[in-house]
Design a protein around this motif. Structure first.
Motif, short mmCIF file in Angstrom:
data_model
loop_
_atom_site.label_atom_id
_atom_site.label_comp_id
_atom_site.label_asym_id
_atom_site.label_seq_id
_atom_site.Cartn_x
_atom_site.Cartn_y
_atom_site.Cartn_z
N VAL A 1 0.43 29.83 -15.36
CA VAL A 1 0.01 30.62 -14.19
C VAL A 1 1.26 31.32 -13.65
O VAL A 1 2.39 30.93 -13.95
CB VAL A 1 -0.67 29.76 -13.09
N ASP A 2 1.01 32.35 -12.82
CA ASP A 2 2.13 33.19 -12.40
C ASP A 2 2.59 32.94 -10.98
O ASP A 2 3.70 33.27 -10.61
CB ASP A 2 1.73 34.67 -12.53
N ARG A 3 1.71 32.41 -10.16
CA ARG A 3 2.08 32.26 -8.75
C ARG A 3 1.25 31.14 -8.14
O ARG A 3 0.09 30.94 -8.52
CB ARG A 3 1.80 33.58 -8.02
N LEU A 4 1.86 30.45 -7.18
CA LEU A 4 1.20 29.35 -6.49
C LEU A 4 1.17 29.69 -5.01
O LEU A 4 2.21 29.96 -4.42
CB LEU A 4 2.05 28.10 -6.72
N VAL A 5 -0.03 29.67 -4.41
CA VAL A 5 -0.13 30.08 -3.00
C VAL A 5 -1.08 29.13 -2.26
O VAL A 5 -1.71 28.27 -2.87
CB VAL A 5 -0.67 31.52 -2.88
N GLU A 6 -1.19 29.35 -0.95
CA GLU A 6 -2.19 28.62 -0.17
C GLU A 6 -3.20 29.60 0.37
O GLU A 6 -2.87 30.79 0.53
CB GLU A 6 -1.51 27.87 0.96
#
Ligand code: 3HC
Length: 703
Positions: A176-181
């Motif tokens: 995956v490319d990005r981790l966010v909330e």
């Protein structure tokens, strides 16, 4: 101004200026059934033809991103568009596509994300390719796209283990490319804007060249053959991944063929039966409805079983009061629980903090009176009716009104135990399997008077303990041990009549059991069966050929298996590190017993052994369904998968029975009956099935 459209029942789109959102809303897990595939294909075609749209963001409604293909469609004629075709369409979209993952993106779900041009995951999500656990392989590009993104080793690990990978790890590996909330739709909007702004890069996975290492593939294949020698799909997984150095269109063809090959196997059918069976056992009226609150549990007995039960409850975060009669026993119980919890930590199943928290919830006590405030008592003392009755009589006076009183008996009459209280409605059997903090089976035994909410609480408890609760009615041995008693006799007859214990074990291990019955006996302790045979000596059916002579003589020598250093096998050296060493003196005992009984040993092939053993198991399993001890065939199957080491890929004894067919089974039993007409009798239910061509699967549908 948002321009929203409902493409079909499960797919909707919104166009907000340059951003288009596609939402999959197909509860409970957004599986990619026909409507999802059709809707997605339509939505991507429409949006690609919408002039103002510059980016598409795909997200799911509800509790999770998609959990993959709709497993219920497997085995039925395929309907177009196929998932691989839809994913190729997504990958080739001229407009960049970003996916937003929340909950779990599994199988075809993760494969959708892999085909999009960027993946944004919401914290706490997991991704995985669990197809191998269903006897399959990722069949919508997973074997081609994941290695392109992450390299071979990680891709092989994910595909072969089927594990759910935390997104932080997936980010680290490039899956995956990005981790966010945030909430999926909000994240989708933000991610789309970032693509427009150029702060979130997009790229086509199919255009990445896969890192390739033949040595890694060869080593993995060798490991698979050794670790899971019975299984077909892990080999096909490696073969498909091995094609990731080809142009993707070619690699996808190899993957497709491997997927279709797996789809045809009985292993796939067995594993999918197991998937749905695990859920079906608690999908019954008895498991639903009101339950009683369980905030604290009392466990009586600090032996292996009681300590295992206490460990299981503590791991689930339920405080336990452990009762023993003497301080020595109590200390032993505490030591066993400590060891169990430490073992869970070292196996990576429990964090050290959780172990400490669990230990702090244990209250050891020598006073049965201290059970006055618990909500549920589980009695786990030795199997003697008068002792159990005395305990339940006392509990009746000690426990608060509404407390549930459970016995962990493995065969005694729960109704008789209940009758020693003034509240039989509060009594049920909760039969755990050893080691109770590891084995997932829980037989929930319904007494004649067990109240509905007490039974439902048993199922709720099973869920909290992460166990598979199966409803059983009262009889000697309930579902599992009753069937075991019957086919255990068959194993003993095979040895009496000519096979060696090692041949029986080998044949059944080749069939898929983790251990043959003699190795299991050595592990569990041969004294257990010896005690049972002595206890039942007086009530033994004189018409039934006695099969315990060999085991009796072994036990008379004080050889109880592993714990005494010898049993059917020798344990002093070599065993744990490699091949088991047969006990030569057991062979002498076998010869002597055969000579005493005038038995001329027959030759059994390994196939004969498997056929007889499995037929014996099926016979008693069929009777258990026939007389209602088990509600449906699937309940028997799950008892054997989760409590008796039955090979999961065979689905369970009655699923396996359907692969043979009732008519063939009846013919087999009748042939064996020529040797022993008392033991080998055709159950009525099987005769009826043979006559009308029905199956155990049909009974599951009715039940
Ligand atoms: N297809 C059809 N039904 C499914 C399903 C699926 N892929 N996954 C779950 N369900 C059903 C369950 O049977 C259950 O139905 P029920 O309520 O009638 O019993 C319901 O959805 C909810 O599932 P759970 O009770 O398991 O819910 P949890 O929240 O505990 O778990 C989950 C959710 C982690 C998604 C779990 O259901 C799961 O692991 N599902 C299977 C995922 C999977 O194996 N995907 C791969 C499918 S094969 C594939 O994608 C092939 C592709 O490569 C071409």
């Amino acid at each position: 101004m948002a321009d929203g459209a409902q493409v079909n029942d499960v797919i909707s789109t919104e166009v907000l200026g340059e951003i288009a959102l596609i939402c999959i809303d197909n509860p409970p897990v957004n599986a990619t059934g026909l409507a999802v595939r059709e809707g997605l294909s339509q939505a991507f075609a429409d949006l690609n033809a919408t002039a103002e749209v510059k980016v598409i963001a795909l997200y799911c409604a509800g509790r999770t991103f998609t959990a993959g293909a709709d497993i219920r469609e497997f085995g039925k004629p395929p309907r177009q568009p196929s998932l691989p075709d839809v994913l190729n369409q997504i990958e080739q979209s001229a407009i960049p596509v970003v996916s937003v993952i929340h909950g779990t993106a599994l199988g075809g779900g993760f494969e959708i994300a892999l085909a999009t041009h960027a993946r944004v995951a919401i914290k706490g999500a997991k991704v995985g390719l669990p197809e191998v656990l269903l006897g399959l392989l990722p069949g919508a590009g997973g074997t081609q796209r994941l290695p392109r993104l992450t390299g071979l080793s990680f891709a092989l690990d994910v595909i072969l283990s089927g594990r759910q990978v935390p997104v932080a790890e997936a980010l680290d590996k490039g899956a995956v490319d990005r981790l966010v909330e945030g909430a999926p739709r909000d994240v989708a909007l933000a991610a789309a804007q970032q693509v427009i702004d150029g702060t979130l890069a997009t790229r086509r996975t199919d255009l990445i060249e896969a890192e390739y290492d033949r040595a890694v593939l060869d080593a993995t294949l060798a490991g698979v053959r050794q670790k899971t020698p019975h299984l077909f799909s892990p080999i096909k997984c490696v073969e498909a991944v091995a094609a990731c150095n080809l142009p993707i269109t070619e690699g996808l063809k190899v993957e497709r063929q491997a997927f279709l090959d797996c789809m045809e196997t009985p292993q796939r059918a067995g594993l999918i039966h197991a998937f749905f069976g695990e859920r079906a056992v608690s999908n019954i009226a008895e498991a639903k409805g009101p339950t009683r609150d369980i905030a604290k549990i009392g466990v009586i007995g600090g032996g292996t079983m009681g300590s295992g039960i206490a460990t299981s409850c503590l791991i689930a975060g339920i405080p336990v009061r452990l009762i023993e009669v003497a301080s020595e026993g109590l200390q032993r119980g505490i030591a066993t629980i400590t060891k169990n919890l430490d073992g869970a930590v070292s196996r990576g199943k429990l964090s050290s903090d959780k172990r400490d928290a669990a230990m702090a919830m244990l209250e050891p006590s020598l006073q049965m009176e201290s059970l006055s405030d618990v909500d549920l008592v589980i009695e786990a003392v030795f199997e003697q009716m008068d002792v159990k009755k005395e305990i339940f009589g006392k509990l009746d006076t000690i426990c608060k009104p509404g407390a549930i009183l459970a016995s962990n008996t493995s065969y005694l009459d729960v109704d008789e135990i209940a009758a020693s209280t003034s509240r039989p409605g509060d009594v049920l059997g909760l039969h755990f399997f050893s080691p109770a903090h590891v084995m997932r089976l829980l037989e929930i035994v319904q007494g004649k008077q067990t109240a509905a909410d007490v039974l439902a609480t048993g199922f709720a408890l099973a869920k909290r303990l992460k166990k598979v609760g199966v409803l059983a009615q009262v009889c000697d041995g309930f579902i599992g041990n009753r069937i075991l008693a019957h086919y255990g006799l068959c194993a003993a007859y095979l040895v009496l009549d000519g096979a060696s214990p090692q041949q029986v074990d080998r044949a059944l291990e080749d069939f898929g059991f983790a251990m043959g019955p003699h190795k299991v006996g050595d592990l569990a302790g041969l004294d257990i069966g010896w005690m049972t045979r002595k206890r039942k000596a007086e009530t033994r059916d004189p018409a039934q050929r006695y099969a315990g002579d060999i085991a009796d003589r072994i036990c008379e020598n004080g050889w109880f298996g592993r714990k005494t250093g010898q049993g059917y096998y020798l344990y002093d050296s070599g065993y744990d590190s490699g091949a088991p060493v047969p006990n030569p003196e057991v062979a002498e005992i076998i010869d002597a017993v055969r000579a005493d009984k005038g038995i001329t040993p027959q030759d059994f092939t390994d196939d004969d052994i498997v056929d007889r053993y499995m037929t014996a198991m099926i016979v008693e399993a069929a009777r258990v369904v026939e007389d209602g001890t088990a509600k449906r065939p699937v309940d028997v199957d799950m008892v054997f998968l989760f409590g008796y080491g039955f090979p999961r890929f065979r689905g369970g004894p009655l699923h396996y029975a359907d692969t043979i067919g009732a008519a063939a089974l009846v013919a087999r039993i009748e042939a064996y009956a020529a040797e022993d007409a008392h033991y080998w009798q055709v159950p009525d239910i099987l005769r009826k099935m043979a006559a009308d061509g029905s199956t155990f699967a049909d009974l599951n549908k009715e039940g």
